[in-house]
Design a protein around this motif. Structure first.
Motif, PDB file in Angstrom:
ATOM      1  N   PHE A 161       0.852  -1.190   0.000  1.00 51.02           N
ATOM      2  CA  PHE A 161       0.000   0.000   0.000  1.00 51.02           C
ATOM      3  C   PHE A 161       0.883   1.233   0.000  1.00 51.02           C
ATOM      4  CE2 PHE A 161      -2.709   3.229   2.165  1.00 51.02           C
ATOM      5  CZ  PHE A 161      -3.649   3.351   1.162  1.00 51.02           C
ATOM      6  N   ASN A 202       1.152   5.261  -1.427  1.00 50.70           N
ATOM      7  CA  ASN A 202       0.433   6.389  -2.021  1.00 50.70           C
ATOM      8  C   ASN A 202       1.220   7.663  -1.745  1.00 50.70           C
ATOM      9  OD1 ASN A 202      -0.322   7.360   0.585  1.00 50.70           O
ATOM     10  ND2 ASN A 202      -2.169   6.101   0.547  1.00 50.70           N
ATOM     11  N   ASN A 232      -2.675  -2.889  -2.907  1.00 52.90           N
ATOM     12  CA  ASN A 232      -3.821  -2.106  -2.429  1.00 52.90           C
ATOM     13  C   ASN A 232      -3.747  -0.649  -2.867  1.00 52.90           C
ATOM     14  OD1 ASN A 232      -5.318  -4.045  -1.081  1.00 52.90           O
ATOM     15  ND2 ASN A 232      -4.195  -3.796   0.823  1.00 52.90           N
ATOM     16  N   GLY A 233      -2.567  -0.172  -3.148  1.00 57.38           N
ATOM     17  CA  GLY A 233      -2.373   1.203  -3.573  1.00 57.38           C
ATOM     18  C   GLY A 233      -0.984   1.345  -4.151  1.00 57.38           C
ATOM     19  N   ARG A 251      -8.257  -1.075  -5.323  1.00 59.06           N
ATOM     20  CA  ARG A 251      -8.599  -0.235  -4.170  1.00 59.06           C
ATOM     21  C   ARG A 251      -7.941  -0.832  -2.939  1.00 59.06           C
ATOM     22  NH1 ARG A 251     -12.825  -2.400  -1.004  1.00 59.06           N
ATOM     23  NH2 ARG A 251     -13.758  -4.237  -1.958  1.00 59.06           N
ATOM     24  N   ASN A 252      -7.976  -0.107  -1.844  1.00 56.90           N
ATOM     25  CA  ASN A 252      -7.379  -0.598  -0.600  1.00 56.90           C
ATOM     26  C   ASN A 252      -8.335  -1.584   0.070  1.00 56.90           C
ATOM     27  OD1 ASN A 252      -6.013  -1.060   1.737  1.00 56.90           O
ATOM     28  ND2 ASN A 252      -6.109   1.032   2.497  1.00 56.90           N
ATOM     29  N   THR A 306      -4.995  -4.996   4.716  1.00 53.09           N
ATOM     30  CA  THR A 306      -3.932  -6.004   4.677  1.00 53.09           C
ATOM     31  C   THR A 306      -4.480  -7.427   4.673  1.00 53.09           C
ATOM     32  OG1 THR A 306      -2.407  -4.509   5.785  1.00 53.09           O
ATOM     33  CG2 THR A 306      -1.860  -6.840   5.858  1.00 53.09           C
TER      34      THR A 306
END
Length: 122
Positions: A4, A6, A38-39, A63-64, A67
């Motif tokens: 993840f 961003n 997830n990102g 999309r997120n 976990t």
């Protein structure tokens, strides 16, 4: 591994260090690395290209998912008898052969469900 990255969390450098450490400490002729994304940023995709030789598969979640769900998506790709390691995208490991050490523990005691690495500096 759930990833993840961003613009806000700026975790791309962590991911790069994680993949670099795995490329040095894991024998990817014996083990697979599945990333559940997830990102991501433009930098994330560049890092993934650098380490594409050690990555078996990338799941683009869109999309997120969080976990747990991201890891579960990756674990669905588990082969029969294959052990799985849940790893974060901000961990650096320095000991070569650590995967084999964990697998040996499971071979010696098959009833083990979960194994964790112990930090030697604590």
């Amino acid at each position: 591994m759930a990833v993840f990255s961003n613009a806000e969390n700026k975790k791309d450098e962590c991911l790069r260090k994680t993949l670099q450490s795995l490329s040095i400490t894991v024998d990817f002729t014996k083990h697979r690395l599945i990333l559940s994304i997830n990102g991501y940023t433009d930098a994330t995709t560049k890092i993934l290209k650098v380490y594409q030789d050690i990555i078996s598969e990338i799941l683009w979640n869109g999309r997120n998912l969080g976990t747990a769900e991201a890891i579960n998506r990756a674990w669905k790709l588990r082969n029969p008898g294959e052990n799985c390691i849940k790893m974060d995208d901000d961990v650096v490991i320095f000991q070569s052969g650590w995967v084999e050490l964990m697998e040996e523990s499971i071979r010696r005691e098959p009833s083990i469900g979960i194994i964790g690495l112990k930090r030697k500096d604590c």
